[in-house]
Design a protein around this motif. Structure first.
Motif, PDB file in Angstrom:
ATOM      1  N   ARG A 170       0.808  -1.223   0.000  1.00 32.81           N
ATOM      2  CA  ARG A 170       0.000   0.000   0.000  1.00 32.81           C
ATOM      3  C   ARG A 170       0.840   1.272   0.000  1.00 32.81           C
ATOM      4  O   ARG A 170       0.311   2.359   0.197  1.00 32.81           O
ATOM      5  N   GLY A 171       2.149   1.137  -0.176  1.00 29.59           N
ATOM      6  CA  GLY A 171       3.016   2.307  -0.207  1.00 29.59           C
ATOM      7  C   GLY A 171       3.536   2.746   1.160  1.00 29.59           C
ATOM      8  O   GLY A 171       4.222   3.764   1.260  1.00 29.59           O
ATOM      9  N   ILE A 172       3.227   1.993   2.196  1.00 33.55           N
ATOM     10  CA  ILE A 172       3.650   2.380   3.548  1.00 33.55           C
ATOM     11  C   ILE A 172       5.158   2.203   3.709  1.00 33.55           C
ATOM     12  O   ILE A 172       5.831   3.043   4.324  1.00 33.55           O
ATOM     13  N   GLY A 173       5.711   1.151   3.136  1.00 35.57           N
ATOM     14  CA  GLY A 173       7.158   0.948   3.186  1.00 35.57           C
ATOM     15  C   GLY A 173       7.889   2.096   2.528  1.00 35.57           C
ATOM     16  O   GLY A 173       8.879   2.609   3.066  1.00 35.57           O
ATOM     17  N   LYS A 174       7.417   2.529   1.379  1.00 37.80           N
ATOM     18  CA  LYS A 174       8.026   3.675   0.691  1.00 37.80           C
ATOM     19  C   LYS A 174       7.906   4.931   1.540  1.00 37.80           C
ATOM     20  O   LYS A 174       8.847   5.716   1.647  1.00 37.80           O
ATOM     21  N   MET A 175       6.756   5.124   2.165  1.00 38.30           N
ATOM     22  CA  MET A 175       6.546   6.285   3.018  1.00 38.30           C
ATOM     23  C   MET A 175       7.557   6.279   4.172  1.00 38.30           C
ATOM     24  O   MET A 175       8.161   7.308   4.489  1.00 38.30           O
ATOM     25  N   MET A 176       7.771   5.120   4.784  1.00 35.52           N
ATOM     26  CA  MET A 176       8.739   5.027   5.879  1.00 35.52           C
ATOM     27  C   MET A 176      10.156   5.274   5.373  1.00 35.52           C
ATOM     28  O   MET A 176      10.940   5.966   6.022  1.00 35.52           O
ATOM     29  N   MET A 177      10.487   4.717   4.213  1.00 34.80           N
ATOM     30  CA  MET A 177      11.824   4.930   3.654  1.00 34.80           C
ATOM     31  C   MET A 177      12.048   6.400   3.344  1.00 34.80           C
ATOM     32  O   MET A 177      13.121   6.939   3.644  1.00 34.80           O
ATOM     33  N   ASP A 178      11.067   7.071   2.752  1.00 38.18           N
ATOM     34  CA  ASP A 178      11.203   8.503   2.445  1.00 38.18           C
ATOM     35  C   ASP A 178      11.468   9.309   3.709  1.00 38.18           C
ATOM     36  O   ASP A 178      12.299  10.221   3.722  1.00 38.18           O
ATOM     37  N   LYS A 179      10.772   8.972   4.785  1.00 37.02           N
ATOM     38  CA  LYS A 179      10.989   9.646   6.075  1.00 37.02           C
ATOM     39  C   LYS A 179      12.415   9.396   6.562  1.00 37.02           C
ATOM     40  O   LYS A 179      13.078  10.312   7.078  1.00 37.02           O
ATOM     41  N   CYS A 180      12.898   8.194   6.372  1.00 38.34           N
ATOM     42  CA  CYS A 180      14.272   7.868   6.773  1.00 38.34           C
ATOM     43  C   CYS A 180      15.295   8.610   5.918  1.00 38.34           C
ATOM     44  O   CYS A 180      16.324   9.050   6.434  1.00 38.34           O
ATOM     45  N   TYR A 181      15.037   8.756   4.619  1.00 39.91           N
ATOM     46  CA  TYR A 181      15.958   9.509   3.759  1.00 39.91           C
ATOM     47  C   TYR A 181      16.077  10.941   4.253  1.00 39.91           C
ATOM     48  O   TYR A 181      17.180  11.494   4.336  1.00 39.91           O
ATOM     49  N   GLU A 182      14.946  11.567   4.546  1.00 34.96           N
ATOM     50  CA  GLU A 182      14.949  12.949   5.047  1.00 34.96           C
ATOM     51  C   GLU A 182      15.767  13.043   6.331  1.00 34.96           C
ATOM     52  O   GLU A 182      16.581  13.956   6.495  1.00 34.96           O
ATOM     53  N   ALA A 183      15.532  12.110   7.248  1.00 40.03           N
ATOM     54  CA  ALA A 183      16.244  12.118   8.525  1.00 40.03           C
ATOM     55  C   ALA A 183      17.744  11.889   8.313  1.00 40.03           C
ATOM     56  O   ALA A 183      18.570  12.568   8.936  1.00 40.03           O
ATOM     57  N   ALA A 184      18.096  10.957   7.441  1.00 41.40           N
ATOM     58  CA  ALA A 184      19.508  10.659   7.190  1.00 41.40           C
ATOM     59  C   ALA A 184      20.221  11.882   6.612  1.00 41.40           C
ATOM     60  O   ALA A 184      21.336  12.214   7.032  1.00 41.40           O
ATOM     61  N   LYS A 185      19.591  12.548   5.670  1.00 41.81           N
ATOM     62  CA  LYS A 185      20.183  13.763   5.094  1.00 41.81           C
ATOM     63  C   LYS A 185      20.353  14.831   6.169  1.00 41.81           C
ATOM     64  O   LYS A 185      21.393  15.492   6.243  1.00 41.81           O
ATOM     65  N   ALA A 186      19.338  15.009   7.012  1.00 36.98           N
ATOM     66  CA  ALA A 186      19.402  16.013   8.078  1.00 36.98           C
ATOM     67  C   ALA A 186      20.526  15.703   9.071  1.00 36.98           C
ATOM     68  O   ALA A 186      21.097  16.615   9.673  1.00 36.98           O
ATOM     69  N   MET A 187      20.853  14.414   9.239  1.00 35.38           N
ATOM     70  CA  MET A 187      21.932  14.016  10.148  1.00 35.38           C
ATOM     71  C   MET A 187      23.292  14.057   9.467  1.00 35.38           C
ATOM     72  O   MET A 187      24.304  13.745  10.084  1.00 35.38           O
ATOM     73  N   GLY A 188      23.316  14.408   8.178  1.00 33.24           N
ATOM     74  CA  GLY A 188      24.575  14.566   7.465  1.00 33.24           C
ATOM     75  C   GLY A 188      25.086  13.340   6.730  1.00 33.24           C
ATOM     76  O   GLY A 188      26.210  13.340   6.224  1.00 33.24           O
TER      77      GLY A 188
END
Length: 161
Positions: free
Chosen positions: A96-114
């Motif tokens: 249902r796209g939930i895995g992608k949604m979680m991954m996108d959130k993780c990408y944002e967080a990873a970028k913010a952490m450098g």
């Protein structure tokens, strides 16, 4: 109600461990040398709370925990790399796209952490997840990076952020 993502809480530990282990049993993934037998699986809140530059998000629907995904600074990874870890969803919510949604959130967080790259480990039995990773831009590697302790994994991938 829509699916919501939030940071892990201590009270999520037991249900997350159950979801993770049930998923691995469902797909006949080895138990030894994987997150199944990893003692940290029972203490994810503490694991992420104690690790600098890490995060773990849980997905909820109708007040029920349905899965999670995180970013972790696995020892031994190259500079700028973190590991995308413990992406699991209950069976009824997959596709249902939930895995992608979680991954996108993780990408944002990873970028913010450098972080500049994300690494992951998986199995051929998790073919739908591997396909999701490929569509997200993860590229295959010929061997493991870092020291996750999950020696049974046979698929290794990396994505530049």
């Amino acid at each position: 109600m829509p699916v919501t993502l939030r940071n892990i809480k201590k009270e999520d530990n037991e249900e997350l461990a159950r979801i993770i282990r049930a998923s691995l049993v469902e797909f006949d993934v080895p138990k030894i040398g994987t997150v199944y037998s990893d003692p940290d699986t029972d203490h994810l809140f503490e694991m992420f709370e104690e690790a600098p530059a890490s995060c773990y998000f849980v997905a909820e629907e109708d007040g029920a925990l349905i899965g999670g995904c995180g970013i972790y600074p696995t020892p031994g990874l190259p500079a700028g790399y973190a590991e995308l870890v413990k992406l699991y969803l209950i069976n009824a919510t997959r596709g249902r796209g939930i895995g992608k949604m979680m991954m996108d959130k993780c990408y944002e967080a990873a970028k913010a952490m450098g972080y500049t790259h994300l690494y992951l480990e998986s199995f051929p039995q998790l073919a739908k997840a591997v396909s999701l990773y490929e569509k997200a831009g993860f590229k295959p590697l010929t061997g493991a990076l870092g020291n996750s302790g999950h020696f049974a994994c046979t698929i290794w991938m990396v994505k530049e952020l």
